[in-house]
Scaffold this active site. Sequence first.
Site, PDB file in Angstrom:
ATOM      1  N   ARG A  99       0.855  -1.184   0.000  1.00 24.58           N
ATOM      2  CA  ARG A  99       0.000   0.000   0.000  1.00 24.58           C
ATOM      3  C   ARG A  99       0.894   1.239   0.000  1.00 24.58           C
ATOM      4  O   ARG A  99       1.711   1.415   0.895  1.00 24.58           O
ATOM      5  CB  ARG A  99      -0.914   0.002   1.227  1.00 24.58           C
ATOM      6  N   HIS A 143      -2.992  11.326   0.031  1.00 23.39           N
ATOM      7  CA  HIS A 143      -2.594  10.975   1.393  1.00 23.39           C
ATOM      8  C   HIS A 143      -1.988  12.223   2.067  1.00 23.39           C
ATOM      9  O   HIS A 143      -0.788  12.278   2.357  1.00 23.39           O
ATOM     10  CB  HIS A 143      -1.572   9.838   1.366  1.00 23.39           C
ATOM     11  N   GLU A 189      -7.641   9.060   5.728  1.00 23.71           N
ATOM     12  CA  GLU A 189      -7.905   9.657   7.048  1.00 23.71           C
ATOM     13  C   GLU A 189      -8.502  11.067   6.995  1.00 23.71           C
ATOM     14  O   GLU A 189      -8.032  11.982   7.688  1.00 23.71           O
ATOM     15  CB  GLU A 189      -6.632   9.663   7.899  1.00 23.71           C
ATOM     16  N   TYR A 332      -5.211   2.027  15.618  1.00 29.05           N
ATOM     17  CA  TYR A 332      -4.127   1.935  16.597  1.00 29.05           C
ATOM     18  C   TYR A 332      -4.627   2.046  18.033  1.00 29.05           C
ATOM     19  O   TYR A 332      -4.033   1.475  18.926  1.00 29.05           O
ATOM     20  CB  TYR A 332      -3.100   3.059  16.376  1.00 29.05           C
ATOM     21  N   GLU A 397      -3.893   0.184   8.146  1.00 30.71           N
ATOM     22  CA  GLU A 397      -2.730   0.455   8.990  1.00 30.71           C
ATOM     23  C   GLU A 397      -2.968  -0.129  10.368  1.00 30.71           C
ATOM     24  O   GLU A 397      -4.047   0.024  10.947  1.00 30.71           O
ATOM     25  CB  GLU A 397      -2.477   1.964   9.138  1.00 30.71           C
TER      26      GLU A 397
END
Length: 505
Positions: A99, A143, A189, A332, A397
Amino acid sequence: MAMLLYFLLLLLRLTALPRDSAALTRHDFPDGFIFGAGTSAYQVEGAAAEDGRKPSIWDTFTHQGYSYDKSTADISADQYHHYKDDVKLMHEIGLDAYRFSIAWPRLIPDGRGRINPKGLKYYNNLIDELIRHDIQPHVTIYHLDFPQSLQDEYKGLLSPRFVDDYTAYADACFKSFGDRVKHWVTVNEPNIETIGSFDSGELPPRRCSYPFGVNCTGGNSTTEPYIAAHRLLLAHASAVSLYRDKYQGTQRGQIGITLLGWWHEPATKASRDAAAATRMNDFHIGWFMHPLVYGDYPPVMRRRVGARLPYLTAEQSKNLSGSFDFVGFNHYLVVRAQSDERAFDRKQRDYYNDAAAIANPFKDIQEGHLESAPWALGKLLDHLRLKYRNPPVMIHENGFADAPKTPSKIEFDDDYRSEYLQDYLEVLYQSIRNGSDARGYFVWSFLDVFELLFGYASRFGLCGVDMNAVERTRYMRNSARWYSSFLKGGELRPGSPSGKGYGVA
């Protein structure tokens, strides 16, 4: 800011997963399940001023000294010059997929108009090299590295012009690479870029207003996060419509969006904190998932934000609803939320005041409220399954950072990273057994890179990079060898956690 981010790595704690007696292998996952690792263009490529590339807002931000350790990504891991070596490493590890993102200011340096032939050649070479090694390219179009030229021209995401320029850029990507790229992400994001960039002002283009942020370049924290999010949603829908109408039939790829997937839990057993955690999950996840699934913003946001939350026309709602073949999540953290209803009574409110919750990780770092807990991934996936019609999900991620005293020191021993990844893979497996439509898992990160929050003071890489060496020497850490063994049919071996600390992005 610097001290707070340092505390983040010191204070996070991990809740261990109870282990089963049976070891898990990759063959326990569904057929076609994708295992990979990732990076992003600004963080890994380097060559910031080479071959026609022009600055992004992140170049400007770091060159003004605003990054955590005052560093830049001008060279970073220098993948621009070492992509062939990196692909060989990926192949040796056994990755199904890599990715990465395309740098808008490298492919179209002025943000619109002319395609840079050297940028085009680089991405064609990288994609071809991946395919030669039987590695799927999973490509993010945007990104965070927005062209500085467009930011200067019309304030970027705050302008309707962003949607047209982004769509033209996406068109160039589909046209140039879509014959080989079968997995596209429109935006990475957007549910945190909008807060960090337009509310607290911690991230470029550093827009905020007092008392929600300080030392900003201008802005309005009460309105601009919602405007920026709205533009990103419309840009996403526009790119998906373009891809489906013009390219998908012949290129036969898939397209989606990737969100940050913090999971919010109540800070106490009080019912008001439980309500605050529910609101925060609606604000954080529902802000984008609700329009993508149901065509409008979450009802709780409509009630609390009021006229500051942009309205979607009937056509926009139709275009947004179902505008994905999969949804990516970067996971995360679990964040503990406390009720703060007094904040909702304030005349001027930002995103967190609207949610009436104390759940801002940037503010909570000092108190150690943040956790990395594998069970939180399971709760996130259950939430998506039950509230958002069980969309196909890619975990884009998930990873572990260390914060060495000497960031450039070559270290192979990172068993704590292997254990962290093992715990999350076990939860992911159980979630799939419980009905989640998860289809892929990507470790952050394939290499040590310039971390957007920490610069070079933290390292996430399965493979280390000697950032002091001119040639940016790569080396496999133990976690890369562990992941390789798993990908080649080895077991996730149960055992007691080592007790070493765990970190997060």
